[in-house]
Motif scaffolding. Sequence first.
Motif, PDB file in Angstrom:
ATOM      1  N   ALA A   8       0.820  -1.213   0.000  1.00 51.46           N
ATOM      2  CA  ALA A   8       0.000   0.000   0.000  1.00 51.46           C
ATOM      3  C   ALA A   8       0.854   1.263   0.000  1.00 51.46           C
ATOM      4  CB  ALA A   8      -0.942  -0.001   1.198  1.00 51.46           C
ATOM      5  N   LYS A   9       2.094   1.179   0.485  1.00 50.56           N
ATOM      6  CA  LYS A   9       2.979   2.355   0.491  1.00 50.56           C
ATOM      7  C   LYS A   9       3.235   2.861  -0.925  1.00 50.56           C
ATOM      8  CE  LYS A   9       5.533   1.290   4.713  1.00 50.56           C
ATOM      9  NZ  LYS A   9       6.860   1.037   5.278  1.00 50.56           N
ATOM     10  N   VAL A  10       3.301   1.941  -1.887  1.00 52.01           N
ATOM     11  CA  VAL A  10       3.516   2.332  -3.284  1.00 52.01           C
ATOM     12  C   VAL A  10       2.339   3.175  -3.764  1.00 52.01           C
ATOM     13  CG1 VAL A  10       3.708   1.460  -5.661  1.00 52.01           C
ATOM     14  CG2 VAL A  10       4.953   0.335  -3.800  1.00 52.01           C
ATOM     15  N   PHE A  11       1.132   2.702  -3.485  1.00 52.58           N
ATOM     16  CA  PHE A  11      -0.051   3.410  -3.964  1.00 52.58           C
ATOM     17  C   PHE A  11      -0.295   4.708  -3.206  1.00 52.58           C
ATOM     18  CE2 PHE A  11      -0.570  -1.015  -5.188  1.00 52.58           C
ATOM     19  CZ  PHE A  11      -0.622  -0.842  -6.559  1.00 52.58           C
ATOM     20  N   LYS A  12       0.066   4.721  -1.917  1.00 48.04           N
ATOM     21  CA  LYS A  12      -0.024   5.965  -1.146  1.00 48.04           C
ATOM     22  C   LYS A  12       0.874   7.023  -1.783  1.00 48.04           C
ATOM     23  CE  LYS A  12       0.766   8.075   3.347  1.00 48.04           C
ATOM     24  NZ  LYS A  12       1.144   7.914   4.741  1.00 48.04           N
ATOM     25  N   ALA A  13       2.071   6.598  -2.198  1.00 45.83           N
ATOM     26  CA  ALA A  13       3.019   7.540  -2.809  1.00 45.83           C
ATOM     27  C   ALA A  13       2.461   8.129  -4.103  1.00 45.83           C
ATOM     28  CB  ALA A  13       4.346   6.841  -3.080  1.00 45.83           C
ATOM     29  N   LEU A  14       1.654   7.366  -4.809  1.00 47.94           N
ATOM     30  CA  LEU A  14       1.152   7.792  -6.118  1.00 47.94           C
ATOM     31  C   LEU A  14      -0.188   8.520  -6.067  1.00 47.94           C
ATOM     32  CD1 LEU A  14       2.081   4.554  -8.092  1.00 47.94           C
ATOM     33  CD2 LEU A  14       3.284   6.755  -8.134  1.00 47.94           C
ATOM     34  N   CYS A  15      -0.780   8.630  -4.894  1.00 44.68           N
ATOM     35  CA  CYS A  15      -2.142   9.178  -4.828  1.00 44.68           C
ATOM     36  C   CYS A  15      -2.206  10.646  -4.413  1.00 44.68           C
ATOM     37  CB  CYS A  15      -3.027   8.316  -3.928  1.00 44.68           C
ATOM     38  SG  CYS A  15      -2.695   8.531  -2.176  1.00 44.68           S
ATOM     39  N   ASP A  16      -1.100  11.371  -4.537  1.00 42.57           N
ATOM     40  CA  ASP A  16      -1.096  12.788  -4.171  1.00 42.57           C
ATOM     41  C   ASP A  16      -0.531  13.609  -5.336  1.00 42.57           C
ATOM     42  OD1 ASP A  16       0.558  15.220  -3.011  1.00 42.57           O
ATOM     43  OD2 ASP A  16      -1.023  14.747  -1.561  1.00 42.57           O
ATOM     44  N   PRO A  17      -1.228  14.677  -5.742  1.00 44.11           N
ATOM     45  CA  PRO A  17      -0.758  15.492  -6.878  1.00 44.11           C
ATOM     46  C   PRO A  17       0.649  16.070  -6.682  1.00 44.11           C
ATOM     47  CG  PRO A  17      -2.991  16.129  -6.250  1.00 44.11           C
ATOM     48  CD  PRO A  17      -2.506  15.154  -5.217  1.00 44.11           C
ATOM     49  N   LYS A  18       0.990  16.460  -5.470  1.00 45.38           N
ATOM     50  CA  LYS A  18       2.323  17.022  -5.217  1.00 45.38           C
ATOM     51  C   LYS A  18       3.396  15.951  -5.420  1.00 45.38           C
ATOM     52  CE  LYS A  18       1.565  21.302  -3.586  1.00 45.38           C
ATOM     53  NZ  LYS A  18       2.012  22.503  -4.229  1.00 45.38           N
ATOM     54  N   LEU A  20       3.141  13.294  -7.328  1.00 43.83           N
ATOM     55  CA  LEU A  20       3.234  13.026  -8.767  1.00 43.83           C
ATOM     56  C   LEU A  20       4.087  14.095  -9.444  1.00 43.83           C
ATOM     57  CD1 LEU A  20      -0.406  11.883  -9.625  1.00 43.83           C
ATOM     58  CD2 LEU A  20       1.628  10.456  -9.279  1.00 43.83           C
ATOM     59  N   ALA A  21       3.932  15.347  -9.025  1.00 46.17           N
ATOM     60  CA  ALA A  21       4.746  16.439  -9.579  1.00 46.17           C
ATOM     61  C   ALA A  21       6.222  16.251  -9.228  1.00 46.17           C
ATOM     62  CB  ALA A  21       4.232  17.786  -9.069  1.00 46.17           C
ATOM     63  N   ILE A  22       6.501  15.772  -8.025  1.00 46.47           N
ATOM     64  CA  ILE A  22       7.882  15.506  -7.614  1.00 46.47           C
ATOM     65  C   ILE A  22       8.473  14.401  -8.490  1.00 46.47           C
ATOM     66  CG2 ILE A  22       9.328  14.540  -5.767  1.00 46.47           C
ATOM     67  CD1 ILE A  22       7.377  16.007  -3.778  1.00 46.47           C
ATOM     68  N   LEU A  23       7.727  13.324  -8.693  1.00 45.40           N
ATOM     69  CA  LEU A  23       8.211  12.233  -9.543  1.00 45.40           C
ATOM     70  C   LEU A  23       8.495  12.742 -10.953  1.00 45.40           C
ATOM     71  CD1 LEU A  23       5.892   9.316  -8.386  1.00 45.40           C
ATOM     72  CD2 LEU A  23       8.339   9.564  -7.931  1.00 45.40           C
ATOM     73  N   GLU A  24       7.632  13.595 -11.452  1.00 41.20           N
ATOM     74  CA  GLU A  24       7.834  14.168 -12.786  1.00 41.20           C
ATOM     75  C   GLU A  24       9.131  14.980 -12.833  1.00 41.20           C
ATOM     76  OE1 GLU A  24       5.443  17.161 -15.674  1.00 41.20           O
ATOM     77  OE2 GLU A  24       4.259  15.629 -14.652  1.00 41.20           O
ATOM     78  N   GLN A  25       9.392  15.763 -11.790  1.00 39.26           N
ATOM     79  CA  GLN A  25      10.627  16.549 -11.716  1.00 39.26           C
ATOM     80  C   GLN A  25      11.856  15.636 -11.712  1.00 39.26           C
ATOM     81  OE1 GLN A  25      11.279  20.051 -11.285  1.00 39.26           O
ATOM     82  NE2 GLN A  25       9.203  20.270 -12.037  1.00 39.26           N
ATOM     83  N   LEU A  26      11.753  14.510 -11.035  1.00 36.44           N
ATOM     84  CA  LEU A  26      12.891  13.609 -10.906  1.00 36.44           C
ATOM     85  C   LEU A  26      13.155  12.805 -12.178  1.00 36.44           C
ATOM     86  CD1 LEU A  26      12.399  12.325  -7.247  1.00 36.44           C
ATOM     87  CD2 LEU A  26      14.036  14.032  -8.081  1.00 36.44           C
ATOM     88  N   ARG A  27      12.225  12.836 -13.120  1.00 36.67           N
ATOM     89  CA  ARG A  27      12.430  12.096 -14.373  1.00 36.67           C
ATOM     90  C   ARG A  27      13.615  12.647 -15.158  1.00 36.67           C
ATOM     91  NH1 ARG A  27       7.590  12.022 -17.940  1.00 36.67           N
ATOM     92  NH2 ARG A  27       8.800  10.457 -19.043  1.00 36.67           N
ATOM     93  N   THR A  28      13.979  13.911 -14.936  1.00 33.51           N
ATOM     94  CA  THR A  28      15.104  14.496 -15.667  1.00 33.51           C
ATOM     95  C   THR A  28      16.433  14.288 -14.938  1.00 33.51           C
ATOM     96  OG1 THR A  28      14.708  16.663 -14.663  1.00 33.51           O
ATOM     97  CG2 THR A  28      13.668  16.242 -16.797  1.00 33.51           C
ATOM     98  N   GLY A  29      16.407  13.577 -13.826  1.00 34.97           N
ATOM     99  CA  GLY A  29      17.639  13.268 -13.106  1.00 34.97           C
ATOM    100  C   GLY A  29      17.580  13.662 -11.642  1.00 34.97           C
ATOM    101  N   LEU A  59      10.052   4.111  -4.367  1.00 32.37           N
ATOM    102  CA  LEU A  59      10.085   4.736  -5.692  1.00 32.37           C
ATOM    103  C   LEU A  59      11.228   5.735  -5.843  1.00 32.37           C
ATOM    104  CD1 LEU A  59       6.271   5.341  -6.219  1.00 32.37           C
ATOM    105  CD2 LEU A  59       7.707   3.680  -7.407  1.00 32.37           C
ATOM    106  N   VAL A  60      11.695   6.289  -4.717  1.00 32.11           N
ATOM    107  CA  VAL A  60      12.729   7.322  -4.737  1.00 32.11           C
ATOM    108  C   VAL A  60      13.846   6.932  -3.770  1.00 32.11           C
ATOM    109  CG1 VAL A  60      13.206   9.756  -4.187  1.00 32.11           C
ATOM    110  CG2 VAL A  60      11.106   9.144  -5.394  1.00 32.11           C
ATOM    111  N   ASP A  61      15.076   7.178  -4.200  1.00 28.92           N
ATOM    112  CA  ASP A  61      16.255   6.990  -3.348  1.00 28.92           C
ATOM    113  C   ASP A  61      16.783   8.363  -2.953  1.00 28.92           C
ATOM    114  OD1 ASP A  61      16.363   4.181  -3.471  1.00 28.92           O
ATOM    115  OD2 ASP A  61      17.440   4.257  -5.379  1.00 28.92           O
ATOM    116  N   GLU A  79      10.328  -0.863 -10.960  1.00 30.84           N
ATOM    117  CA  GLU A  79      10.019  -2.215 -11.436  1.00 30.84           C
ATOM    118  C   GLU A  79       9.090  -2.940 -10.469  1.00 30.84           C
ATOM    119  OE1 GLU A  79      13.903  -3.898 -12.120  1.00 30.84           O
ATOM    120  OE2 GLU A  79      14.352  -2.311 -13.576  1.00 30.84           O
ATOM    121  N   ARG A  80       9.332  -2.771  -9.181  1.00 25.02           N
ATOM    122  CA  ARG A  80       8.466  -3.408  -8.176  1.00 25.02           C
ATOM    123  C   ARG A  80       7.042  -2.857  -8.257  1.00 25.02           C
ATOM    124  NH1 ARG A  80       6.880  -1.978  -3.050  1.00 25.02           N
ATOM    125  NH2 ARG A  80       6.111  -3.714  -1.829  1.00 25.02           N
ATOM    126  N   ALA A  81       6.912  -1.535  -8.398  1.00 24.99           N
ATOM    127  CA  ALA A  81       5.591  -0.910  -8.477  1.00 24.99           C
ATOM    128  C   ALA A  81       4.838  -1.382  -9.719  1.00 24.99           C
ATOM    129  CB  ALA A  81       5.723   0.613  -8.480  1.00 24.99           C
TER     130      ALA A  81
END
Length: 97
Positions: A8-18, A20-29, A59-61, A79-81
């Motif tokens: 459930a921690k994976v889905f909790k991480a993905l269920c907030d707009p902020k 999701l925006a952080i993950l998007e920012q991290l896609r560039t490195g 999801l994040v290190d 990959e786990r998610a």
Amino acid sequence: MGKHQEDAKVFKALCDPKRLAILEQLRTGEKCACKLQEPLDLTQSGLSYHMKVLCDSGLVDSRQEGKWTHYRLSAPGRERAARLLLELTTPDTEGPL
């Protein structure tokens, strides 16, 4: 902690707009916390909370450099998610007849 609580921690991480925006920012490195805070309009404590949720999900290190924390996407966490979502949404047709 049970498997479902851990998953459930994976889905909790993905269920907030902020988050999701952080993950998007991290896609560039990898990004320093100071670089994430301003564009997302978060306080330091707000960012810390969201980063804890993302790191706890796998999801994040993070790594410490001086007084700053740097964050990056985790390939094993991704990959786990993806595997987890696939498992949970694939019908189990191998059950007893």
